[in-house]
Design a protein around this motif. Structure first.
Motif, PDB file in Angstrom:
ATOM      1  N   ALA A   1      -5.003   1.163  -3.196  1.00  0.00           N
ATOM      2  CA  ALA A   1      -4.074   2.262  -2.934  1.00  0.00           C
ATOM      3  C   ALA A   1      -3.904   3.144  -4.162  1.00  0.00           C
ATOM      4  O   ALA A   1      -3.821   4.379  -4.056  1.00  0.00           O
ATOM      5  CB  ALA A   1      -2.725   1.706  -2.481  1.00  0.00           C
ATOM      6  N   ASP A   2      -3.855   2.532  -5.347  1.00  0.00           N
ATOM      7  CA  ASP A   2      -3.770   3.315  -6.581  1.00  0.00           C
ATOM      8  C   ASP A   2      -4.977   4.237  -6.721  1.00  0.00           C
ATOM      9  O   ASP A   2      -4.847   5.394  -7.143  1.00  0.00           O
ATOM     10  CB  ASP A   2      -3.701   2.388  -7.797  1.00  0.00           C
TER      11      ASP A   2
ATOM     12  N   PHE B   1      -6.864   5.508  -4.335  1.00  0.00           N
ATOM     13  CA  PHE B   1      -6.713   6.627  -3.394  1.00  0.00           C
ATOM     14  C   PHE B   1      -5.742   7.664  -3.938  1.00  0.00           C
ATOM     15  O   PHE B   1      -6.021   8.868  -3.930  1.00  0.00           O
ATOM     16  CB  PHE B   1      -6.207   6.113  -2.041  1.00  0.00           C
ATOM     17  N   ARG B   2      -4.578   7.196  -4.389  1.00  0.00           N
ATOM     18  CA  ARG B   2      -3.554   8.129  -4.859  1.00  0.00           C
ATOM     19  C   ARG B   2      -4.047   8.959  -6.040  1.00  0.00           C
ATOM     20  O   ARG B   2      -3.902  10.193  -6.069  1.00  0.00           O
ATOM     21  CB  ARG B   2      -2.294   7.347  -5.260  1.00  0.00           C
TER      22      ARG B   2
ATOM     23  N   ILE C   1       0.833  -1.206   0.000  1.00  0.00           N
ATOM     24  CA  ILE C   1       0.000   0.000   0.000  1.00  0.00           C
ATOM     25  C   ILE C   1       0.867   1.255   0.000  1.00  0.00           C
ATOM     26  O   ILE C   1       0.684   2.167  -0.821  1.00  0.00           O
ATOM     27  CB  ILE C   1      -0.944  -0.002   1.215  1.00  0.00           C
ATOM     28  N   LEU C   2       1.832   1.296   0.916  1.00  0.00           N
ATOM     29  CA  LEU C   2       2.586   2.533   1.126  1.00  0.00           C
ATOM     30  C   LEU C   2       3.515   2.863  -0.029  1.00  0.00           C
ATOM     31  O   LEU C   2       3.834   4.040  -0.253  1.00  0.00           O
ATOM     32  CB  LEU C   2       3.378   2.441   2.437  1.00  0.00           C
TER      33      LEU C   2
ATOM     34  N   ALA D   1      -3.024  13.493   0.290  1.00  0.00           N
ATOM     35  CA  ALA D   1      -2.620  12.098   0.085  1.00  0.00           C
ATOM     36  C   ALA D   1      -2.913  11.303   1.342  1.00  0.00           C
ATOM     37  O   ALA D   1      -3.199  11.860   2.410  1.00  0.00           O
ATOM     38  CB  ALA D   1      -1.136  12.005  -0.258  1.00  0.00           C
ATOM     39  N   VAL D   2      -2.841   9.978   1.217  1.00  0.00           N
ATOM     40  CA  VAL D   2      -2.961   9.093   2.374  1.00  0.00           C
ATOM     41  C   VAL D   2      -1.676   9.209   3.192  1.00  0.00           C
ATOM     42  O   VAL D   2      -0.572   9.039   2.670  1.00  0.00           O
ATOM     43  CB  VAL D   2      -3.178   7.637   1.933  1.00  0.00           C
TER      44      VAL D   2
ATOM     45  N   ARG E   1       2.608   2.859  -2.894  1.00  0.00           N
ATOM     46  CA  ARG E   1       1.741   3.486  -3.882  1.00  0.00           C
ATOM     47  C   ARG E   1       1.196   4.831  -3.422  1.00  0.00           C
ATOM     48  O   ARG E   1       0.452   5.475  -4.146  1.00  0.00           O
ATOM     49  CB  ARG E   1       0.581   2.538  -4.220  1.00  0.00           C
ATOM     50  N   THR E   2       1.503   5.254  -2.224  1.00  0.00           N
ATOM     51  CA  THR E   2       1.029   6.548  -1.766  1.00  0.00           C
ATOM     52  C   THR E   2       1.945   7.650  -2.285  1.00  0.00           C
ATOM     53  O   THR E   2       3.097   7.415  -2.653  1.00  0.00           O
ATOM     54  CB  THR E   2       0.971   6.615  -0.230  1.00  0.00           C
TER      55      THR E   2
ATOM     56  N   PRO F   1       3.694   8.383   6.533  1.00  0.00           N
ATOM     57  CA  PRO F   1       3.491   6.995   6.925  1.00  0.00           C
ATOM     58  C   PRO F   1       4.779   6.347   7.425  1.00  0.00           C
ATOM     59  O   PRO F   1       5.884   6.671   6.965  1.00  0.00           O
ATOM     60  CB  PRO F   1       3.026   6.330   5.621  1.00  0.00           C
TER      61      PRO F   1
ATOM     62  N   CYS G   1      -6.878  11.529  -5.215  1.00  0.00           N
ATOM     63  CA  CYS G   1      -6.332  12.735  -4.580  1.00  0.00           C
ATOM     64  C   CYS G   1      -5.633  13.620  -5.599  1.00  0.00           C
ATOM     65  O   CYS G   1      -5.802  14.844  -5.604  1.00  0.00           O
ATOM     66  CB  CYS G   1      -5.363  12.348  -3.462  1.00  0.00           C
TER      67      CYS G   1
END
Length: 331
Positions: A116-117, A119-120, A24-25, A131-132, A27-28, A38, A123
């Motif tokens: 995750a993609d 979310f990114r 996940i991270l 961003a997350v 991809r942020t 994060p 945003c």
């Protein structure tokens, strides 16, 4: 996106929490106001204006979405969008998202990567600089996506729903009724009995692709929240439960009546009034102060027997209720 060989796409129950979080991270994206991102016990977000707008919303498999209809990417995008819209409705600019995931063990790692993609990219498209920045991960039989969104007012006062005054124009930014149209297509065309089945794009008629996108991957006018606040909006809110219900909420909070003009609601006024999950921005402005991006759909009048009128008549529509308007069938 092409499917990966199962050896490269394990089920979540077969990998460690650390590997899932790493997927996940990686991809942020960095958030513009993040001082600590994060990887630590908590994120640290700068608040240039000295105040923070905070909101939270949860998407649960069943009452809020179906995996037969929504990809991981769709869900990441939608979960971001609906929370960003609440921040925008206060007149703020979104600065950060915190995401808590409860995931079934049999989901594939690629699903959370695409989540995750979503979310990114939501945003980046809707609220650049947001961003997350953190969250939580746990196991559950029911896929649940809980998001907390933070925003900065940049020195402006918040625009609440209780400031509408007689003489103001009622305006909206964004589309009305498209998300409800998309939901009708899903429930009417892509089920086998009660069970949802994947969407066959070849079966979509003209306009239905856009309607499905409005439901599954909405694009609210996030940046116009700050624009409205700067222009002097007296009241504002996100239309998540349908224009009928949310306009009533604004009218009741403000102690006024909102009078809609049916001709201003487009080619399908009934769906525009009743449909939920639009995530358009409903706002009121003093006469002559309407900013670009908003269109007038009515006026604020002194409080009458009804909170909401359309062409002078009471509106007999209750609004959007996910527990009534979705069913309980999984898939």
């Amino acid at each position: 996106m092409p499917s990966r060989p199962e050896a490269d796409d394990p089920r979540l129950g077969d990998v460690s929490e650390g590997r899932i979080l790493q997927a996940i991270l990686t991809r942020t994206a960095p958030a513009a106001h993040t001082l600590v991102g994060p990887g630590d016990d908590a994120a640290v977000i700068a608040t240039p204006s000295g105040s923070v707008v905070a909101t939270t919303d949860t998407l649960v498999h069943g009452p809020d979405f179906r995996l037969a209809w929504s990809s991981g990417y769709d869900l990441g995008w939608k979960a971001a969008a609906v929370n960003l819209a609440d921040v925008a409705a206060m007149g703020a600019r979104p600065t950060a998202l915190l995401v808590a995931l409860a995931v079934p063990r049999d989901l594939r790692l690629s699903f959370v990567e695409r989540l995750a993609d979503g979310f990114r990219e939501a945003c980046a498209a809707l609220a650049p600089g947001c961003a997350v920045v953190g969250g939580d991960l746990t196991v559950s039989d029911v896929l649940t996506i809980a998001v907390t969104a933070l925003g900065d007012l940049e020195g402006r006062a918040p625009v609440t729903r209780d400031g509408a005054r007689p003489g103001d124009v009622v305006a909206v930014a964004g589309e009305l009724g498209n998300a409800a149209h998309g939901l009708a297509v899903l429930f009417g065309r892509f089920r086998d009995g009660d069970a949802p089945v994947p969407v066959d794009v070849a079966k979509l008629a003209a306009g239905e692709s856009a309607a499905l996108a409005a439901q599954l991957r909405p694009s609210p006018p996030i940046g116009l929240g700050a624009v409205a606040a700067t222009a002097g909006a007296t009241a504002m809110m996100d239309i998540s439960d349908g224009l009928a219900l949310d306009a009533r909420r604004m009218a009741a909070a403000s102690g006024v009546t909102i009078a809609l003009d049916r001709a201003a609601l487009g080619t399908d006024p009934e769906r525009a009034i009743a449909g939920g999950e639009d995530h358009a921005l409903l706002a009121t402005f003093p006469e002559g102060m309407l900013p670009p991006g908003f269109r007038v759909i009515g006026r604020v009048i002194p409080s009458a027997d009804e909170d909401l009128l359309c062409d002078g008549l009471p509106v007999d529509i209750s609004g959007w209720d996910p527990y009534r308007d979705w069913d309980s069938v999984s898939g």
